[in-house]
Motif scaffolding. Sequence first.
Motif, PDB file in Angstrom:
ATOM      1  N   GLY A  68      43.901   0.806  19.457  1.00 58.49           N
ATOM      2  CA  GLY A  68      42.614   0.321  18.973  1.00 58.49           C
ATOM      3  C   GLY A  68      41.701  -0.253  20.034  1.00 58.49           C
ATOM      4  N   GLY A  69      42.069  -0.113  21.285  1.00 58.32           N
ATOM      5  CA  GLY A  69      41.224  -0.632  22.365  1.00 58.32           C
ATOM      6  C   GLY A  69      40.202   0.395  22.812  1.00 58.32           C
ATOM      7  N   SER A  70      39.190  -0.076  23.513  1.00 59.10           N
ATOM      8  CA  SER A  70      38.181   0.840  24.065  1.00 59.10           C
ATOM      9  C   SER A  70      38.586   1.221  25.481  1.00 59.10           C
ATOM     10  CB  SER A  70      36.799   0.205  24.045  1.00 59.10           C
ATOM     11  OG  SER A  70      36.793  -0.958  24.839  1.00 59.10           O
ATOM     12  N   VAL A  71      38.271   2.439  25.853  1.00 55.30           N
ATOM     13  CA  VAL A  71      38.686   2.989  27.138  1.00 55.30           C
ATOM     14  C   VAL A  71      37.522   2.961  28.113  1.00 55.30           C
ATOM     15  CG1 VAL A  71      39.509   5.079  28.275  1.00 55.30           C
ATOM     16  CG2 VAL A  71      40.394   4.462  26.026  1.00 55.30           C
ATOM     17  N   ASP A  72      37.804   2.478  29.335  1.00 57.79           N
ATOM     18  CA  ASP A  72      36.830   2.449  30.417  1.00 57.79           C
ATOM     19  C   ASP A  72      37.552   2.909  31.672  1.00 57.79           C
ATOM     20  OD1 ASP A  72      34.761   1.902  32.184  1.00 57.79           O
ATOM     21  OD2 ASP A  72      35.237  -0.229  32.305  1.00 57.79           O
ATOM     22  N   SER A  73      37.012   3.889  32.370  1.00 58.82           N
ATOM     23  CA  SER A  73      37.712   4.417  33.542  1.00 58.82           C
ATOM     24  C   SER A  73      36.960   4.186  34.849  1.00 58.82           C
ATOM     25  CB  SER A  73      37.977   5.914  33.364  1.00 58.82           C
ATOM     26  OG  SER A  73      36.760   6.608  33.243  1.00 58.82           O
ATOM     27  N   ASP A  74      36.063   3.211  34.865  1.00 62.41           N
ATOM     28  CA  ASP A  74      35.299   2.952  36.084  1.00 62.41           C
ATOM     29  C   ASP A  74      36.068   2.165  37.133  1.00 62.41           C
ATOM     30  OD1 ASP A  74      33.106   4.291  35.182  1.00 62.41           O
ATOM     31  OD2 ASP A  74      32.047   2.514  34.483  1.00 62.41           O
ATOM     32  N   GLY A  75      37.150   1.522  36.753  1.00 63.14           N
ATOM     33  CA  GLY A  75      37.875   0.692  37.693  1.00 63.14           C
ATOM     34  C   GLY A  75      37.389  -0.745  37.615  1.00 63.14           C
ATOM     35  N   THR A  76      37.830  -1.533  38.563  1.00 69.83           N
ATOM     36  CA  THR A  76      37.503  -2.954  38.558  1.00 69.83           C
ATOM     37  C   THR A  76      36.416  -3.281  39.572  1.00 69.83           C
ATOM     38  OG1 THR A  76      39.126  -3.489  40.259  1.00 69.83           O
ATOM     39  CG2 THR A  76      39.901  -3.530  37.966  1.00 69.83           C
ATOM     40  N   THR A  77      35.770  -4.383  39.350  1.00 73.80           N
ATOM     41  CA  THR A  77      34.790  -4.865  40.315  1.00 73.80           C
ATOM     42  C   THR A  77      35.465  -5.119  41.653  1.00 73.80           C
ATOM     43  OG1 THR A  77      33.507  -5.867  38.550  1.00 73.80           O
ATOM     44  CG2 THR A  77      33.126  -6.703  40.777  1.00 73.80           C
ATOM     45  N   LEU A  78      36.678  -5.677  41.618  1.00 77.00           N
ATOM     46  CA  LEU A  78      37.415  -5.925  42.857  1.00 77.00           C
ATOM     47  C   LEU A  78      37.667  -4.625  43.604  1.00 77.00           C
ATOM     48  CD1 LEU A  78      38.868  -7.961  44.660  1.00 77.00           C
ATOM     49  CD2 LEU A  78      40.902  -7.621  43.260  1.00 77.00           C
ATOM     50  N   GLY A  79      38.014  -3.569  42.870  1.00 75.37           N
ATOM     51  CA  GLY A  79      38.238  -2.276  43.501  1.00 75.37           C
ATOM     52  C   GLY A  79      36.976  -1.736  44.149  1.00 75.37           C
TER      53      GLY A  79
END
Length: 160
Positions: A68-79
């Motif tokens: 039930g979660g939303s998917v985001d594949s942009d990575g992290t701000t730290l990355g």
Amino acid sequence: METMMFGNDNDGVTVLKTLTDTLADSINGYRDAAEHVDSNEFRQMFVQLAEDRSRTLSDLQAEVSRLGGSVDSDGTTLGHLHQRWLDFKAGLTGRDDKAVINEVERGEDYLKGKFEAALSSDSLDANVRSPIERAYGSVREGHDRVSQLKHSLEGHPTNI
């Protein structure tokens, strides 16, 4: 080592999203490395590892969606910040294949540590643990491959 606590599906979604963000950073790191190495052999290896990591990311994203979660594949701000720092550093000092491989291995160590921290939790639900364990196998394989490459280059000239 970080500890992550999980007891329900929302907690499972949280850890899965953390791991998927970190995997996305890894894919971006491999792609960046492929663009900056001189060796065609290393370039092909990084492209292949990025593709393998993309499949692993898709598998974990499917679990996030299933829970039930939303998917985001942009990575992290730290990355993203790490990638920009590498670009800045390369502009000042230049990049050679060994330097790129050293940075890739550093990222692999970080990613492997994230997965190990997640798997060390006693409260991680079995329906979340299983896909993380499968993904960890792929992460460990990529990590070990890059680590072996780095160690095989020690003592060789800087530009390969």
